[in-house]
Design a protein around this motif. Structure first.
Motif, PDB file in Angstrom:
ATOM      1  N   GLY A  64       3.023   2.203   4.518  1.00 44.22           N
ATOM      2  CA  GLY A  64       4.320   2.740   4.900  1.00 44.22           C
ATOM      3  C   GLY A  64       4.507   2.750   6.409  1.00 44.22           C
ATOM      4  N   PHE A  65       3.453   3.162   7.124  1.00 45.12           N
ATOM      5  CA  PHE A  65       3.522   3.201   8.590  1.00 45.12           C
ATOM      6  C   PHE A  65       3.776   1.805   9.162  1.00 45.12           C
ATOM      7  N   VAL A  66       3.013   0.826   8.711  1.00 45.72           N
ATOM      8  CA  VAL A  66       3.181  -0.543   9.218  1.00 45.72           C
ATOM      9  C   VAL A  66       4.580  -1.061   8.903  1.00 45.72           C
ATOM     10  N   THR A  67       5.037  -0.821   7.685  1.00 48.23           N
ATOM     11  CA  THR A  67       6.374  -1.268   7.293  1.00 48.23           C
ATOM     12  C   THR A  67       7.444  -0.599   8.137  1.00 48.23           C
ATOM     13  N   GLY A  68       7.324   0.713   8.328  1.00 47.67           N
ATOM     14  CA  GLY A  68       8.328   1.447   9.090  1.00 47.67           C
ATOM     15  C   GLY A  68       8.349   1.086  10.559  1.00 47.67           C
ATOM     16  N   ILE A  69       7.169   1.032  11.176  1.00 45.77           N
ATOM     17  CA  ILE A  69       7.133   0.809  12.628  1.00 45.77           C
ATOM     18  C   ILE A  69       7.559  -0.620  12.973  1.00 45.77           C
TER      19      ILE A  69
END
Length: 446
Positions: free
Chosen positions: A96-101
Motif C-alpha cells: 500500500g505504501f509503495v502504491t500510494g507514494i
C-alpha cells in the motif's frame, strides 16, 4: 449544515460530490494535451491508419474494463485514495505504501510538468511573457492552491465547468474537420513533405501503445473521491462508466477527424496534429485557437490533479503511513496540509527545471501502470481474502477480466523497460529504496 458535520467529525472529508462531478473529473483528469499532440508521433511509428485506430481501440477497451474492476473496489472500500487504499487492504501496509507514494509523487511530477507546459502555450500567444515562463507556472499553481483552499464544493463545480468546455471544444473540432475538411487540398503538402523513417512493426506498436496509454491515464480518477460521494454504490458506476465512454468517444472521433484531414505522410511529421488540421482548414492565424484550447485543457487537468493527489497522502496519513499532519481537513473539505504540500512539491520541481519534470513524468507512467496492475490484483485478492465484504457492484467476467488486465499491464511494463531502460531503471531503484523509506515512515508515526 456542512459546518456542523465538520464540528462533529473533525478531519473528515465532506460528502458533497455526485454523478456530474464523477463524469467531469474523469474527463478532466484524463484528457489533456496528449490527444492533440500524440497522433503525429503515433502515425510516425505505425504509418497506417488502420493500425493507428486499432491501437486506440485496444487501449480504450483496456480502460473500459479497468473501470469495471475499479468500480467494484471503489464501492466495496469507499475511501479516498483509490489505488493506495485497495492495495493496502489486499496486500498489506508495504504494498500500500509503495502504491500510494508512487501514485502521489507521479502526480506531483505531472502537475509540475503540466503547469510548465501551460506557461509555454501562454508564451506562444503572448511572446513577451517567454522570459518569465517558470514564474508563470509557479503562479498558476499558487492560484490553484488558493482556489482549492475554498473547499470541495467550489473545486468540484469548477471541474464540471472546465470539463464541459473541454468536451464541447473537442466535439466542435471533430465537427469542423468533417464538415470543412473535405475541401482541404493536401496534394502539394504531401509532395513537399519529407518522409519519416518508420521503425520495425513490433517496435512501432510498443511505442505507439505506450503513447496511447499515456493519453488515457486518468480514466480511474473518480475513484479517488468515493469517500466524498453522496452515494458511491449508486453514483460511482454511473459516473465512471459514463466518463470513460465520453473519453473513448472523444479520442476515437478526434483521431478519425485528424486522419480525415491529414494524409499519413503529413501527420507523421506533425508535432501538434490538431492545430495543423485547423490551420489546413482555416489558415495560419487559426492556430492560436487550438493553442488557447490547449491552455484550457491543461488547466482542467491541473485542477483535477491538485484535487485528487492530496487525497492519497490524506488516507496514508490516517493509516500511519505518512506524516500525521496530512490528515487535517479544513471547513470546506479540502485536505488542509496535503493539498498545499502537493502544490509546493510541484513548485520545487518547476524551480529545478522543465527537464526534471519531464523526466519524472516519464518515470511516473511506469509507476501509474504498476498501480493499475496492483489494483486489478486487489480485485482477485480481496475476493479470496474477504469473501463476505459487501460488494454492491461486481465486475463481470470475474476472474478472467482482472487476470487479462494484469497480464496486459505487465506486458506494458516490459515494453516500457524495452523502450526506455533509463527511466525504468530509475523506477526500479526507487522500488528498492522504498522499503527503508517505508520502515522510517512507520517508525516516525509510532
Amino acid at each position: 449544515m456542512n459546518q456542523n458535520i465538520q464540528k462533529e467529525e473533525p478531519n473528515k472529508l465532506l460528502k458533497l460530490l455526485g454523478v456530474g462531478f464523477g463524469i467531469a473529473v474523469t474527463v478532466g483528469g484524463t484528457i489533456g494535451t496528449g490527444i492533440l499532440r500524440k497522433p503525429g508521433p503515433i502515425a510516425a511509428n505505425l504509418g497506417d491508419p488502420s493500425l493507428i485506430m486499432l491501437v486506440w481501440v485496444l487501449v480504450s477497451l483496456y480502460a473500459f474494463l479497468g473501470v469495471l474492476c475499479t468500480i467494484e473496489l471503489g464501492v466495496s472500500v469507499p475511501r479516498a485514495g483509490a489505488w493506495y487504499v485497495y492495495a493496502r487492504r489486499a496486500f498489506g501496509d508495504y504494498v500500500g505504501f509503495v502504491t500510494g507514494i508512487t501514485s502521489w509523487l507521479g502526480t506531483v511530477a505531472a502537475l509540475g510538468f503540466g503547469a510548465y507546459t501551460m506557461s509555454e502555450y501562454i508564451a506562444l500567444i503572448w511572446p513577451d511573457t517567454e522570459p518569465i515562463i517558470r514564474w508563470m507556472a509557479i503562479s498558476i499553481l499558487i492560484v490553484l492552491m488558493a482556489f482549492h483552499w475554498l473547499g470541495t464544493k467550489s473545486a468540484g463545480k469548477s471541474q464540471e465547468i472546465m470539463s464541459f468546455l473541454k468536451a464541447i471544444g473537442l466535439f466542435a473540432f471533430v465537427f469542423m474537420c468533417f464538415i470543412y475538411g473535405g475541401d482541404v487540398k493536401t496534394q502539394d503538402l504531401v509532395a513537399t513533405t519529407q518522409r519519416v523513417a518508420q521503425p520495425a512493426l513490433l517496435t512501432g506498436l510498443i511505442i505507439a501503445l505506450q503513447q496511447v496509454f499515456y493519453t488515457f491515464d486518468g480514466w480511474h480518477t473518480a475513484a479517488y473521491f468515493t469517500e466524498e460521494n453522496t452515494d458511491p454504490a449508486k453514483n460511482l458506476p454511473k459516473s465512471m462508466i459514463s466518463g470513460v465512454l465520453v473519453v473513448i468517444s472523444i479520442y476515437l472521433l478526434v483521431n478519425l477527424a485528424i486522419l480525415y484531414i491529414m494524409p499519413i505522410e503529413v501527420l507523421a511529421t506533425s508535432k501538434l496534429a490538431a492545430a495543423d488540421a485547423i490551420r489546413l482548414i482555416f489558415g495560419e492565424k487559426s492556430g492560436k485557437i487550438v493553442t488557447f484550447f490547449l491552455m484550457v485543457s491543461i488547466l482542467g487537468m491541473l485542477n483535477a490533479q491538485i484535487m485528487f493527489a492530496p487525497r492519497v497522502i490524506y488516507s496514508m496519513s490516517k493509516d500511519g503511513l505518512f506524516f500525521k499532519l496530512a490528515q487535517k481537513v479544513n471547513s470546506g473539505g479540502t485536505p488542509a496540509v496535503a493539498m498545499p504540500l502537493t502544490g509546493i512539491c510541484s513548485i520545487l520541481l518547476i524551480i529545478s527545471g522543465k527537464d526534471t519534470c519531464e523526466r519524472l513524468s516519464d518515470i511516473a507512467v511506469f509507476f501509474f501502470v504498476m498501480t493499475y496492475a496492483a489494483g486489478f490484483a486487489s480485485v482477485i485478492m480481496l475476493r479470496r481474502k474477504e469473501p463476505n465484504l459487501p460488494r454492491p457492484y461486481k465486475v463481470i467476467g470475474y476472474p478472467y477480466i482482472p487476470f487479462v488486465l494484469i497480464i496486459i499491464s505487465i506486458m506494458f511494463l516490459v515494453g516500457a523497460v524495452y523502450q526506455d531502460i533509463n527511466s525504468s531503471m530509475y523506477a526500479l531503484i526507487f522500488l528498492v529504496l522504498s522499503y527503508p523509506l517505508f520502515l522510517m515512515t512507520k517508525k516516525i508515526n509510532l
